[in-house]
Write a protein that holds these residues in place. Structure first.
Motif, PDB file in Angstrom:
ATOM      1  N   CYS A 200      -4.295   3.460   6.274  1.00 31.47           N
ATOM      2  CA  CYS A 200      -3.417   4.213   7.564  1.00 31.47           C
ATOM      3  C   CYS A 200      -2.671   3.966   8.899  1.00 31.47           C
ATOM      4  O   CYS A 200      -2.319   4.932   8.659  1.00 31.47           O
ATOM      5  CB  CYS A 200      -5.140   5.477   7.260  1.00 31.47           C
ATOM      6  SG  CYS A 200      -6.205   4.431   7.919  1.00 31.47           S
ATOM      7  N   CYS A 231      -0.322   9.310   6.247  1.00 28.26           N
ATOM      8  CA  CYS A 231      -2.212   8.504   5.872  1.00 28.26           C
ATOM      9  C   CYS A 231      -2.316   9.406   4.512  1.00 28.26           C
ATOM     10  O   CYS A 231      -2.830   8.680   3.791  1.00 28.26           O
ATOM     11  CB  CYS A 231      -2.791   9.247   6.919  1.00 28.26           C
ATOM     12  SG  CYS A 231      -2.719  10.809   7.510  1.00 28.26           S
ATOM     13  N   CYS A 235      -3.242   5.664   2.612  1.00 25.85           N
ATOM     14  CA  CYS A 235      -4.247   5.954   1.735  1.00 25.85           C
ATOM     15  C   CYS A 235      -4.588   5.876   0.251  1.00 25.85           C
ATOM     16  O   CYS A 235      -3.944   6.616  -0.218  1.00 25.85           O
ATOM     17  CB  CYS A 235      -4.930   7.140   2.263  1.00 25.85           C
ATOM     18  SG  CYS A 235      -6.708   6.923   1.593  1.00 25.85           S
TER      19      CYS A 235
END
Lengths: 459, 160, 327
Positions: A200, A231, A235
């Motif tokens: 991230c 993000c 992720c």
């Protein structure tokens, strides 16, 4: 915890993960931005008939301060056109994340990682605002300068350093984003702690590392998150949540001893009062002094403004905090107490800005329709709305709206001050009593400021 | 995960929902402060007010009349063409220099109203503003009183 | 199309469209039948009419696109029947004119826009064949050899404003030699008063009554229509300096000494409500003053602006500040 994760909806999750919504909206914003610059520099010098003035300082400003910031926090930052050329350069393309970033990619100097430059930038704009808001050529030059500066900074520094440390708009948008009912947080912090790669922050196959140089697991408030949703794409554990939450859930929080954010609050609160007095008051001499940039009258005005916002208002606030500490018995570091209580100014300042903006937005919104048909004031009529007399809207309702918002902000600020006091001094009976005593002068300060703003706007 | 959404933008958190009595008390007091009629008692008559308009202010910038007065505004433009639009009453005048414009109306609505220039008269035209007070500014006093209530309410009731 | 290419296309369109708009307005406007000229109006201190000199062929239609860059202005051609057109900030007004006869025409601003308002003038030179108009006849003040700049106090003045109504109520036949335009234009009210005084048949009348007869003579020399035209001209052109009641207390009066064209020690505007000054003034002198202007004072010259009919209507109206023409 009262949070509703929007990403539980598969539709919303797909929408927010896609790059297209942001691209379309930000290119639309960029087109409007370029038109504003072109109209400002090449169009009529009459502000009320120029797209550069009306679309920026009436339409965009209203959307920002009345809707975007209170509802979506830093949502505007995700579609703002200023960082776009720099981002595309760094990325080497529009959509595709680059394997290697272009540009020097220098880290932002540690000593400048605070709000002081943004405070100075906003103050500079504020003392020139009368001429910025009324002369299209000045607005055009300012916007061009901003996008130029953002692009140059992106060539030299890494990621969105301009947005995070330099943008004068971003300074207060970040501050007031703490009020919004939307937040981006991680779902499970332990998962993040165990994850070694931290894609991230660093970047990965799905996208680039956080352009705002924020580590999502460390996000405890909205101020630095630009809602770009990178993000979400990087992720690997789908550990990011976009929550609906109660308004102002970020506040209060432990404040530390940095005063840059407190001064941002003082600057914003002071500017709302100053703008209300100068622009909306009946005092022509002050208006002219503020308009004639470079003259001795203007210097006197600018000096007065800076003294009021950087000395008088903070000084008065500090006195009230000191009085509170006297009443409650001193405890803790003064700067920390000051920084803590300055959080109460967040809803107060936002309410002051919303109330101030309501005055000129509705009374001048009718300028928007002709300007859409004739952005340059050149005699065009693209949509048939070029001819239209000025009509102020909601003249009877606006004062009540303004007053209601100011009082609402005051109540909120009072409650927040009270909660800050309880956090500092304890929730038990004795602590609570001391907390109320300590918070009272601050609430008194907020009350006085509110009454002054009320008088300026509806008095 | 449990969820709740808050409705009114100026209501901080769900903590206060636990004290409905306090809220009810505050809101009813608020309504009283805002709405209780206050007799003004000033006699009404005929007023003629000469307002000089120059870029970018009116002189006088602040005008007071009594509710019920029959008011004649004489707008005297001193440098360029200026206008005057009165919020709340919706009346409008326009004057060229050398040609005083006159308009008579009855100040039947009490309150404080802004009047603005309605003819583009230069860059600061949108900010050329004056104030007309019809009667004492009760609205300001009411809201200031409500502010006091709100401060106490916030401090005490919203502390959790 | 690959997503990246589509994205790039979007960006290019988004940026180019507004820039194309700017390019369009920066290019000179396309001509239509005849010429189209864009004229910007600014207050005199910022340049006035831009451009302020136009050259067009006589007989061809000229379309003017007029816009203001600051405040409300107006446009009209001097000494012509064309209606004035308002020139509004940020908006365009169009006017098509054809100058049949070659010569120099003056255009001027018709809405007060500051102390320099009267200096906002431009010229249109219509060139080409056709007879040039004959030069104007000699103005009356030249014929009479009047010194426009010399003060003209009346040796004797009435104690109150002379009233034409009072004069009419006397029911007296006025001498033929004093009636009509020819006498009115070339003599001052005081001269008329003196002539009446000398007549044996009025010797029983008091001075005030004789002044009333003068007012009656003056009123009978003009028409209600001329007075109304004069009133409108005065309100639009003169009241800002000379005052709405003629008392030299107009809003611009204080700005005249030292303003554009005025010397620092120039006197303010003339007091048209002063009995002493006006009773000694011949209408031909007032006509000449308005025609020629004030030479170093702030009084504009209206020769290129008003037709002769307009000048006389205005002069006829000026007497209403010192004489009562109606109830």
């Amino acid at each position: 915890m009262t949070r509703f994760d929007l990403l539980r909806s598969p539709f919303l999750a797909r929408l927010l993960r896609s790059r297209w919504p942001r691209l379309i909206l930000s290119v639309a914003a960029l087109a409007g931005f370029v038109l504003a610059i072109a109209a400002g520099l090449a169009g009529t010098p009459v502000g009320s008939r120029n797209f550069g003035i009306i679309a920026v300082w009436i339409a965009w400003w209203a959307a920002l301060i009345l809707v975007a910031v209170p509802i979506a926090g830093r949502g505007w930052c995700s579609i703002c056109p200023l960082p776009l050329p720099g981002e595309w350069f760094q990325r080497g393309g529009i959509l595709a994340p680059a394997a290697r970033r272009r540009g020097l990619g220098l880290r932002w100097p540690r000593r400048l990682r605070n709000l002081w430059i943004q405070n100075a930038g906003f103050a500079l704009l504020a003392i020139s605002s009368t001429v910025i808001l009324t002369r299209p050529a000045v607005t055009g030059a300012l916007l061009l300068g901003l996008i130029g500066a953002a692009t140059v900074v992106s060539l030299v520094f890494e990621r969105r350093a301009f947005c995070k440390y330099l943008c004068p708009i971003g300074g207060f948008v970040g501050l007031y984003s703490q009020v919004a009912p939307v937040e981006l947080r991680v779902r499970d912090a332990a998962l993040c702690a165990a994850h070694r790669e931290k894609t991230c922050y660093v970047g990965g196959p799905g996208g680039e590392g956080c352009p705002w140089q924020v580590f999502p697991a460390g996000l405890t408030r909205n101020s630095s998150c630009g809602l770009c949703f990178e993000c979400l794409r990087t992720c690997p554990y789908d550990n990011i949540a976009v929550n609906l939450r109660p308004f102002g859930a970020d506040l209060p929080r432990p404040a530390g001893r940095r005063l840059d954010e407190a001064f941002k609050s003082f600057l914003m609160l002071g500017s709302a009062l100053a703008y209300s007095a100068v622009l909306l008051g009946p005092w022509g001499e002050i208006k002219l002094a503020a308009f004639r940039v470079g003259t001795p009258e203007w210097a006197a005005f600018a000096g007065g403004f800076l003294a009021a916002t950087f000395l008088a208002l903070p000084g008065a606030f500090a006195l009230h905090v000191a009085a509170g500490r006297l009443l409650a018995g001193p405890r803790g570091n003064f700067r920390e107490t000051l920084a803590s209580y300055s959080q109460a100014l967040v809803p107060l300042g936002l309410a002051a800005w919303v109330a101030f903006s309501l005055s000129f937005v509705f009374s001048n919104l009718s300028y928007l329709w002709p300007v859409l048909s004739d952005p340059f004031g050149a005699g065009w009529d693209l949509f048939g709305t070029a001819v239209g007399a000025w009509t102020p809207y909601l003249g009877a309702a606006v004062p009540t709206l303004q007053a209601g918002i100011l009082i609402g902000g005051l109540a909120w600020a009072a409650g927040l001050a009270s909660r800050i006091g309880h956090r500092l001094l304890g929730d038990d009976k004795r602590g609570s009593r001391r907390a109320l005593l300590q918070a009272s002068p601050v609430v008194g300060f907020a009350f006085v400021v509110t009454v002054v703003q009320l008088w300026l706007l509806i008095g | 995960m449990p969820f709740s959404t808050s409705r009114s933008p100026s209501t901080p958190a769900n903590h206060a929902a636990a004290r409905p009595a306090a809220w009810a008390g505050f809101l009813s007091l608020a309504l009283v402060v805002l709405l209780v009629p206050v007799p003004t008692g000033a006699a009404s008559g005929e007023r003629t007010i000469r307002i000089a308009a120059s870029s970018y202010a009116y002189d006088p910038g602040v005008v007071s009349v009594n509710p019920g007065d029959r008011v004649t505004i004489e707008l005297v433009a001193q440098d360029v063409v200026h206008g005057l639009y009165l919020d709340g009453y919706g009346i409008q005048l326009r004057a060229d220099p050398g040609q005083t414009a006159r308009l008579t109306f009855t100040a039947s609505r009490p309150g404080t109203f802004r009047f603005r220039c309605s003819e583009t008269c230069g860059p600061l035209h949108p900010f050329m503003i004056g104030r007309l007070s019809v009667g004492p500014n009760l609205t300001l006093l009411r809201w200031a009183g409500l502010g006091l209530l709100a401060s106490v309410f916030g401090l005490w009731i919203l502390r959790r | 199309m690959r997503p990246e290419h589509l994205a790039r296309l979007l960006v290019i369109l988004g940026v180019l469209l507004p820039l194309a708009g700017a390019a369009i307005i920066l290019l000179p406007p396309l001509g239509r039948n005849g010429e189209v000229i864009e004229v910007h109006a600014r207050v005199a201190e910022d340049g006035g009419w831009l451009p302020s000199e136009l050259v067009v062929p006589a007989g061809t239609p000229l379309t003017l696109r007029l816009t203001s860059d600051d405040v409300v202005h107006g446009f009209a051609i001097g000494r012509s029947e064309t209606q004035a057109v308002d020139v509004l900030p940020g908006q365009y007004s169009e006017l098509t004119l054809t100058f049949d006869r070659p010569g120099r025409y003056t255009y001027y601003c018709t809405r007060w826009c500051g102390p320099g308002h009267w200096r906002m003038r431009g010229t249109i030179e219509a060139q080409g064949g056709g007879a040039t108009p004959s030069s104007a006849a000699e103005p009356p003040y030249v014929r009479l050899g009047l010194d426009l700049d010399a003060p003209h106090p009346a040796p004797g003045v009435p104690e109150r404003r002379p009233s034409a109504i009072g004069g009419e109520a006397l029911g007296i036949d006025l001498p033929a030699g004093l009636r009509g335009r020819a006498y009115y234009e070339t003599h001052s009210p005081y001269q008329a008063f003196q002539s009446l005084r000398e007549q044996g048949s009025f010797s029983r009348l008091g001075d005030e009554r004789v002044w009333d007869l003068v007012a009656l003579l003056w009123r009978q020399a003009t028409t209600a229509r001329a007075l109304e035209a004069g009133r409108a001209l005065y309100a639009q052109n003169c009241a800002a300096c000379h005052g709405e009641g003629g008392g030299a207390d107009g809003v611009m009066a204080t700005s005249l000494p030292g303003s554009l064209g005025g010397a620092d020690d120039a006197p303010g505007p003339a007091d048209l409500a002063s009995l002493e000054s006006m009773m000694g003034a011949r209408p031909a002198l007032l006509h000449g003053k308005i025609l020629r202007g004030g030479m170093g004072t702030g009084m504009p010259y209206f020769g290129p602006i008003f037709t002769d009919g307009q000048l006389w209507s205005l002069v006829d109206y000026l007497w209403t500040f010192t004489m009562e023409y109606e109830e």
